[in-house]
Design a protein around this motif. Structure first.
Motif, mmCIF file in Angstrom:
data_model
loop_
_atom_site.group_PDB
_atom_site.id
_atom_site.type_symbol
_atom_site.label_atom_id
_atom_site.label_comp_id
_atom_site.label_asym_id
_atom_site.label_seq_id
_atom_site.Cartn_x
_atom_site.Cartn_y
_atom_site.Cartn_z
ATOM 1 N N SER A 45 0.841 -1.181 0.000
ATOM 2 C CA SER A 45 0.000 0.000 0.000
ATOM 3 C C SER A 45 0.889 1.248 0.000
ATOM 4 C CB SER A 45 -0.933 0.006 1.206
ATOM 5 O OG SER A 45 -0.234 0.291 2.392
ATOM 6 N N ILE A 46 0.309 2.332 -0.391
ATOM 7 C CA ILE A 46 1.046 3.597 -0.427
ATOM 8 C C ILE A 46 1.564 3.941 0.971
ATOM 9 C CG2 ILE A 46 0.808 6.084 -0.806
ATOM 10 C CD1 ILE A 46 -1.249 5.345 -3.028
ATOM 11 N N TYR A 47 0.725 3.752 1.965
ATOM 12 C CA TYR A 47 1.102 4.045 3.345
ATOM 13 C C TYR A 47 2.322 3.225 3.767
ATOM 14 C CZ TYR A 47 0.891 3.719 8.447
ATOM 15 O OH TYR A 47 1.206 3.714 9.774
ATOM 16 N N GLU A 48 2.328 1.931 3.439
ATOM 17 C CA GLU A 48 3.437 1.070 3.840
ATOM 18 C C GLU A 48 4.740 1.465 3.153
ATOM 19 O OE1 GLU A 48 1.630 -3.202 5.029
ATOM 20 O OE2 GLU A 48 1.401 -2.656 2.905
ATOM 21 N N VAL A 49 4.666 1.820 1.881
ATOM 22 C CA VAL A 49 5.861 2.253 1.162
ATOM 23 C C VAL A 49 6.365 3.565 1.759
ATOM 24 C CG1 VAL A 49 6.763 3.039 -1.064
ATOM 25 C CG2 VAL A 49 5.267 1.034 -0.963
ATOM 26 N N ARG A 50 5.454 4.472 2.021
ATOM 27 C CA ARG A 50 5.829 5.764 2.623
ATOM 28 C C ARG A 50 6.514 5.534 3.979
ATOM 29 N NH1 ARG A 50 4.159 10.533 1.222
ATOM 30 N NH2 ARG A 50 2.310 9.765 0.146
ATOM 31 N N ARG A 51 5.943 4.679 4.787
ATOM 32 C CA ARG A 51 6.499 4.389 6.107
ATOM 33 C C ARG A 51 7.882 3.729 5.989
ATOM 34 N NH1 ARG A 51 3.001 0.485 9.190
ATOM 35 N NH2 ARG A 51 4.390 -0.979 8.224
ATOM 36 N N TYR A 52 8.016 2.787 5.063
ATOM 37 C CA TYR A 52 9.290 2.096 4.862
ATOM 38 C C TYR A 52 10.384 3.074 4.432
ATOM 39 C CZ TYR A 52 12.898 -0.860 2.886
ATOM 40 O OH TYR A 52 14.100 -1.440 2.605
ATOM 41 N N ALA A 110 10.499 6.218 4.922
ATOM 42 C CA ALA A 110 10.789 7.131 6.034
ATOM 43 C C ALA A 110 11.780 6.495 7.010
ATOM 44 C CB ALA A 110 9.505 7.531 6.747
ATOM 45 N N THR A 111 11.693 5.174 7.206
ATOM 46 C CA THR A 111 12.635 4.497 8.111
ATOM 47 C C THR A 111 14.045 4.478 7.533
ATOM 48 O OG1 THR A 111 12.280 2.267 7.229
ATOM 49 C CG2 THR A 111 10.837 2.987 9.046
ATOM 50 N N LYS A 112 14.159 4.654 6.228
ATOM 51 C CA LYS A 112 15.469 4.663 5.561
ATOM 52 C C LYS A 112 16.061 6.067 5.520
ATOM 53 C CE LYS A 112 15.504 0.328 4.856
ATOM 54 N NZ LYS A 112 16.385 -0.497 5.654
ATOM 55 N N LYS A 113 15.439 6.986 6.233
ATOM 56 C CA LYS A 113 15.934 8.360 6.398
ATOM 57 C C LYS A 113 15.895 9.201 5.120
ATOM 58 C CE LYS A 113 17.158 7.329 10.644
ATOM 59 N NZ LYS A 113 16.107 7.186 11.555
ATOM 60 N N PHE A 114 14.976 8.876 4.215
ATOM 61 C CA PHE A 114 14.787 9.727 3.036
ATOM 62 C C PHE A 114 13.971 10.943 3.460
ATOM 63 C CE2 PHE A 114 15.421 5.588 0.930
ATOM 64 C CZ PHE A 114 16.417 5.939 0.035
ATOM 65 N N GLY A 115 14.204 12.056 2.821
ATOM 66 C CA GLY A 115 13.449 13.263 3.119
ATOM 67 C C GLY A 115 12.024 13.156 2.605
ATOM 68 N N VAL A 116 11.165 13.997 3.126
ATOM 69 C CA VAL A 116 9.748 13.991 2.755
ATOM 70 C C VAL A 116 9.575 14.208 1.262
ATOM 71 C CG1 VAL A 116 7.542 15.172 3.090
ATOM 72 C CG2 VAL A 116 9.021 14.745 5.038
ATOM 73 N N VAL A 163 10.601 11.092 -0.676
ATOM 74 C CA VAL A 163 9.589 10.036 -0.485
ATOM 75 C C VAL A 163 8.373 10.328 -1.357
ATOM 76 C CG1 VAL A 163 7.972 9.007 1.166
ATOM 77 C CG2 VAL A 163 10.359 9.384 1.826
ATOM 78 N N ASN A 164 7.882 11.562 -1.310
ATOM 79 C CA ASN A 164 6.716 11.937 -2.121
ATOM 80 C C ASN A 164 6.989 11.765 -3.611
ATOM 81 O OD1 ASN A 164 5.196 12.523 0.135
ATOM 82 N ND2 ASN A 164 5.646 14.707 0.083
ATOM 83 N N ALA A 165 8.176 12.160 -4.061
ATOM 84 C CA ALA A 165 8.536 12.025 -5.474
ATOM 85 C C ALA A 165 8.592 10.553 -5.873
ATOM 86 C CB ALA A 165 9.873 12.712 -5.745
ATOM 87 N N ALA A 166 9.162 9.722 -5.016
ATOM 88 C CA ALA A 166 9.267 8.293 -5.306
ATOM 89 C C ALA A 166 7.876 7.658 -5.391
ATOM 90 C CB ALA A 166 10.101 7.600 -4.240
ATOM 91 N N ILE A 167 7.027 8.008 -4.462
ATOM 92 C CA ILE A 167 5.671 7.451 -4.451
ATOM 93 C C ILE A 167 4.895 7.906 -5.681
ATOM 94 C CG2 ILE A 167 3.441 7.582 -3.243
ATOM 95 C CD1 ILE A 167 5.038 7.263 -0.646
ATOM 96 N N GLU A 168 5.027 9.169 -6.028
ATOM 97 C CA GLU A 168 4.364 9.680 -7.228
ATOM 98 C C GLU A 168 4.808 8.912 -8.471
ATOM 99 O OE1 GLU A 168 4.120 13.947 -8.688
ATOM 100 O OE2 GLU A 168 3.921 14.183 -6.502
ATOM 101 N N ARG A 169 6.102 8.686 -8.572
ATOM 102 C CA ARG A 169 6.655 7.956 -9.726
ATOM 103 C C ARG A 169 6.151 6.508 -9.760
ATOM 104 N NH1 ARG A 169 9.657 8.226 -14.106
ATOM 105 N NH2 ARG A 169 11.468 6.896 -14.365
ATOM 106 N N LEU A 170 6.112 5.868 -8.604
ATOM 107 C CA LEU A 170 5.621 4.490 -8.527
ATOM 108 C C LEU A 170 4.143 4.405 -8.920
ATOM 109 C CD1 LEU A 170 7.352 3.344 -5.217
ATOM 110 C CD2 LEU A 170 7.852 2.508 -7.530
ATOM 111 N N ILE A 171 3.380 5.400 -8.523
ATOM 112 C CA ILE A 171 1.962 5.439 -8.898
ATOM 113 C C ILE A 171 1.821 5.647 -10.406
ATOM 114 C CG2 ILE A 171 -0.185 6.764 -8.677
ATOM 115 C CD1 ILE A 171 0.596 7.229 -5.711
ATOM 116 N N GLU A 172 2.581 6.593 -10.950
ATOM 117 C CA GLU A 172 2.541 6.868 -12.390
ATOM 118 C C GLU A 172 2.893 5.641 -13.216
ATOM 119 O OE1 GLU A 172 5.165 10.131 -13.228
ATOM 120 O OE2 GLU A 172 3.957 11.554 -12.066
ATOM 121 N N LYS A 173 3.887 4.884 -12.758
ATOM 122 C CA LYS A 173 4.341 3.687 -13.482
ATOM 123 C C LYS A 173 3.412 2.485 -13.266
ATOM 124 C CE LYS A 173 8.279 5.184 -15.194
ATOM 125 N NZ LYS A 173 8.604 5.135 -16.609
#
Length: 135
Positions: free
Chosen positions: A1-8, A10-16, A19-29
């Motif tokens: 889920s989007i929430y789980e990816v976002r949470r994961y 965040a634990t890897k110390k990526f900036g907000v 994280v948002n850019a990565a999630i957007e790209r994953l959704i687009e793809k």
């Protein structure tokens, strides 16, 4: 889920922003889709041990899937609580002694509706009375 990816992430110390850019790209793809995730989750659980709608709703909510998507996924999947599945699960749970309260708690913990649980208990009560009369 989007929430789980976002949470994961965040634990890897990526900036907000990252994280948002990565999630957007994953959704687009098309790699990240909560509706597809919810449908797969429901399908997977439906093939396993018997569970009810409440269990599925709670599990998906815990995984961060929005209520609207959960409701739509349950509708699209055609999932419906199966009284027969609840009865079979309850029969497996019964060992030597029939403990009505224990069976009810077990079925509720699996997310079956009140109607299904009490219907199952009525059947088991009847079976239990018949078994005692035969002895």
């Amino acid at each position: 889920s989007i929430y789980e990816v976002r949470r994961y992430l965040a634990t890897k110390k990526f900036g907000v922003e990252a994280v948002n850019a990565a999630i957007e790209r994953l959704i687009e793809k098309g790699y990240l889709d909560d509706m597809h995730f919810a449908l797969s989750f429901i399908s997977s659980k439906a093939r396993g041990k018997p569970v009810g709608v409440r269990f599925l709703r709670a599990a998906l909510k815990k995984k961060g899937v929005e209520d609207v998507i959960v409701k739509q996924a349950l509708t699209e999947s055609g999932f419906c609580e199966d009284a027969q599945a609840a009865l079979e699960a309850a029969r497996k749970k019964i060992r030597k002694d029939y403990d009505r309260n224990k069976i009810a708690r077990f079925l509720f913990s699996r997310g079956f509706s009140t109607e299904i649980v009490y219907g199952t208990l009525r059947v088991l009560d009847k079976e239990n009375r018949n078994t005692r009369h035969e002895e």
